[in-house]
Design a protein around this motif. Structure first.
Motif, PDB file in Angstrom:
ATOM      1  N   PRO A 124       0.830  -1.223   0.000  1.00 49.81           N
ATOM      2  CA  PRO A 124       0.000   0.000   0.000  1.00 49.81           C
ATOM      3  C   PRO A 124       0.857   1.262   0.000  1.00 49.81           C
ATOM      4  CG  PRO A 124      -0.578  -1.477   1.816  1.00 49.81           C
ATOM      5  CD  PRO A 124       0.670  -1.999   1.200  1.00 49.81           C
ATOM      6  N   GLN A 125       0.225   2.365  -0.321  1.00 51.88           N
ATOM      7  CA  GLN A 125       0.892   3.658  -0.174  1.00 51.88           C
ATOM      8  C   GLN A 125       0.933   4.014   1.308  1.00 51.88           C
ATOM      9  OE1 GLN A 125       0.586   6.774  -3.242  1.00 51.88           O
ATOM     10  NE2 GLN A 125      -1.402   5.822  -3.648  1.00 51.88           N
ATOM     11  N   LEU A 126       1.839   4.905   1.642  1.00 53.43           N
ATOM     12  CA  LEU A 126       1.965   5.373   3.017  1.00 53.43           C
ATOM     13  C   LEU A 126       1.704   6.871   3.051  1.00 53.43           C
ATOM     14  CD1 LEU A 126       4.453   4.275   5.655  1.00 53.43           C
ATOM     15  CD2 LEU A 126       3.999   6.699   5.389  1.00 53.43           C
ATOM     16  N   VAL A 127       0.863   7.296   3.983  1.00 51.31           N
ATOM     17  CA  VAL A 127       0.547   8.711   4.155  1.00 51.31           C
ATOM     18  C   VAL A 127       1.183   9.204   5.446  1.00 51.31           C
ATOM     19  CG1 VAL A 127      -1.281  10.409   4.467  1.00 51.31           C
ATOM     20  CG2 VAL A 127      -1.595   8.534   2.837  1.00 51.31           C
ATOM     21  N   LEU A 128       2.032  10.210   5.320  1.00 51.78           N
ATOM     22  CA  LEU A 128       2.633  10.866   6.483  1.00 51.78           C
ATOM     23  C   LEU A 128       1.644  11.893   7.012  1.00 51.78           C
ATOM     24  CD1 LEU A 128       6.243  11.500   5.159  1.00 51.78           C
ATOM     25  CD2 LEU A 128       5.491   9.763   6.783  1.00 51.78           C
ATOM     26  N   LEU A 129       1.297  11.762   8.271  1.00 51.06           N
ATOM     27  CA  LEU A 129       0.338  12.676   8.895  1.00 51.06           C
ATOM     28  C   LEU A 129       1.086  13.908   9.391  1.00 51.06           C
ATOM     29  CD1 LEU A 129      -1.659   9.960  10.850  1.00 51.06           C
ATOM     30  CD2 LEU A 129      -2.254  11.016   8.651  1.00 51.06           C
ATOM     31  N   ALA A 130       0.962  15.004   8.642  1.00 50.80           N
ATOM     32  CA  ALA A 130       1.684  16.233   8.957  1.00 50.80           C
ATOM     33  C   ALA A 130       0.733  17.421   9.057  1.00 50.80           C
ATOM     34  CB  ALA A 130       2.744  16.502   7.886  1.00 50.80           C
ATOM     35  N   GLY A 131      -0.541  17.156   9.330  1.00 49.03           N
ATOM     36  CA  GLY A 131      -1.538  18.218   9.329  1.00 49.03           C
ATOM     37  C   GLY A 131      -1.832  18.833  10.681  1.00 49.03           C
ATOM     38  N   GLY A 132      -1.161  18.351  11.721  1.00 49.94           N
ATOM     39  CA  GLY A 132      -1.406  18.910  13.060  1.00 49.94           C
ATOM     40  C   GLY A 132      -0.795  20.291  13.208  1.00 49.94           C
ATOM     41  N   LYS A 133      -1.214  20.971  14.244  1.00 54.72           N
ATOM     42  CA  LYS A 133      -0.731  22.332  14.467  1.00 54.72           C
ATOM     43  C   LYS A 133       0.604  22.383  15.199  1.00 54.72           C
ATOM     44  CE  LYS A 133      -5.208  24.471  14.169  1.00 54.72           C
ATOM     45  NZ  LYS A 133      -6.232  25.256  14.793  1.00 54.72           N
ATOM     46  N   GLY A 134       1.024  21.282  15.801  1.00 54.81           N
ATOM     47  CA  GLY A 134       2.317  21.243  16.491  1.00 54.81           C
ATOM     48  C   GLY A 134       2.409  22.259  17.620  1.00 54.81           C
ATOM     49  N   LYS A 135       1.328  22.402  18.374  1.00 57.69           N
ATOM     50  CA  LYS A 135       1.272  23.427  19.426  1.00 57.69           C
ATOM     51  C   LYS A 135       2.395  23.281  20.458  1.00 57.69           C
ATOM     52  CE  LYS A 135      -3.700  24.038  19.096  1.00 57.69           C
ATOM     53  NZ  LYS A 135      -4.984  23.827  19.753  1.00 57.69           N
ATOM     54  N   ALA A 190      13.075   9.679   4.233  1.00 61.97           N
ATOM     55  CA  ALA A 190      14.218   8.843   3.856  1.00 61.97           C
ATOM     56  C   ALA A 190      14.102   7.439   4.444  1.00 61.97           C
ATOM     57  CB  ALA A 190      15.519   9.508   4.308  1.00 61.97           C
ATOM     58  N   ARG A 191      13.564   7.325   5.637  1.00 62.00           N
ATOM     59  CA  ARG A 191      13.434   6.021   6.302  1.00 62.00           C
ATOM     60  C   ARG A 191      12.304   5.188   5.691  1.00 62.00           C
ATOM     61  NH1 ARG A 191      15.121   3.453  11.057  1.00 62.00           N
ATOM     62  NH2 ARG A 191      16.548   5.174  11.323  1.00 62.00           N
ATOM     63  N   LEU A 192      11.194   5.829   5.342  1.00 64.31           N
ATOM     64  CA  LEU A 192      10.016   5.078   4.899  1.00 64.31           C
ATOM     65  C   LEU A 192       9.921   4.865   3.390  1.00 64.31           C
ATOM     66  CD1 LEU A 192       7.380   6.629   7.318  1.00 64.31           C
ATOM     67  CD2 LEU A 192       8.503   4.402   7.502  1.00 64.31           C
ATOM     68  N   LYS A 193      10.496   5.738   2.611  1.00 58.83           N
ATOM     69  CA  LYS A 193      10.358   5.657   1.153  1.00 58.83           C
ATOM     70  C   LYS A 193      10.759   4.291   0.587  1.00 58.83           C
ATOM     71  CE  LYS A 193      10.648   8.790  -2.666  1.00 58.83           C
ATOM     72  NZ  LYS A 193      11.146  10.068  -3.130  1.00 58.83           N
ATOM     73  N   PRO A 194      11.855   3.671   1.054  1.00 58.57           N
ATOM     74  CA  PRO A 194      12.221   2.360   0.502  1.00 58.57           C
ATOM     75  C   PRO A 194      11.232   1.241   0.868  1.00 58.57           C
ATOM     76  CG  PRO A 194      14.087   3.350   1.671  1.00 58.57           C
ATOM     77  CD  PRO A 194      12.881   4.189   1.961  1.00 58.57           C
TER      78      PRO A 194
END
Length: 186
Positions: A3-14, A36-40
């Motif tokens: 499957p494809q992998l989705v990086l969850l980067a939508g948080g506000k990082g408060k 770099a770690r997940l792409k392969p």
């Protein structure tokens, strides 16, 4: 097919004062280290950027990966909105599953995807050790309707584990919790 992998980067990082994906990590940033770690491990990486109005859209788009966005009616309800966006993207691509990982775990196992795929089948497969790591998970697209309904009913957000407790899940045992350490403070 992986499957494809989705990086969850939508948080506000408060807790980090915003801009979490681009916080320094080693000689790079959190998100670049994770890419770099997940792409392969997968056939494709996609970034969930949260709301279309996010100030991080421009820097995230410079990473050269496709971006997906959360539904406008589900903004600010927590990380499961990003999971829903990932599931909808997977279904639109004709996939039956998608993998997610948060952008603040730069040391995830180099065989994370293989471990998820080797686990007993379930609608959700996630990592469990001394703590639960429910966003490092394999999700079945059959969850779109129940997840959307749960998010629409949740006022102020939906706890990830509360949703998982109502679903068919399987877990992968974590032997080294340091690989799943999340970076929330500089």
């Amino acid at each position: 097919m992986t499957p494809q992998l989705v990086l969850l980067a939508g948080g506000k990082g408060k807790r980090m004062g915003g801009n979490k994906p681009f916080a320094p990590y080693g000689r790079s940033t959190l998100i670049e280290t994770l890419i770099a770690r997940l792409k392969p491990q997968v056939r494709g990486l996609v970034i969930n950027a949260g709301a279309k109005e996010s100030p991080l859209i421009l820097p995230l788009s410079c990473l050269g990966l496709p971006l997906i966005f959360d539904a406008p009616d589900l903004i600010d309800l927590g990380p499961l909105t990003g999971v829903l966006s990932a599931l909808e993207m997977a279904r639109a691509a004709g996939d039956t599953q998608v993998i997610t990982a948060p952008c603040d775990m730069p040391d995830l196992p180099e065989d994370m995807v293989a471990q998820l795929l080797a686990a007993p089948p379930a609608d959700i497969v996630y990592f469990k050790g001394e703590r639960d790591y429910p966003l490092c998970a394999l999700w079945n697209v059959s969850l779109i309707a129940p997840l959307r309904t749960a998010l629409e009913r949740a006022e102020g957000g939906l706890a990830v584990m509360r949703f998982l407790d109502s679903q068919n899940v399987s877990t992968v045992k974590v032997s080294d919790g340091t690989a799943f350490a999340n970076i929330n403070h500089l």
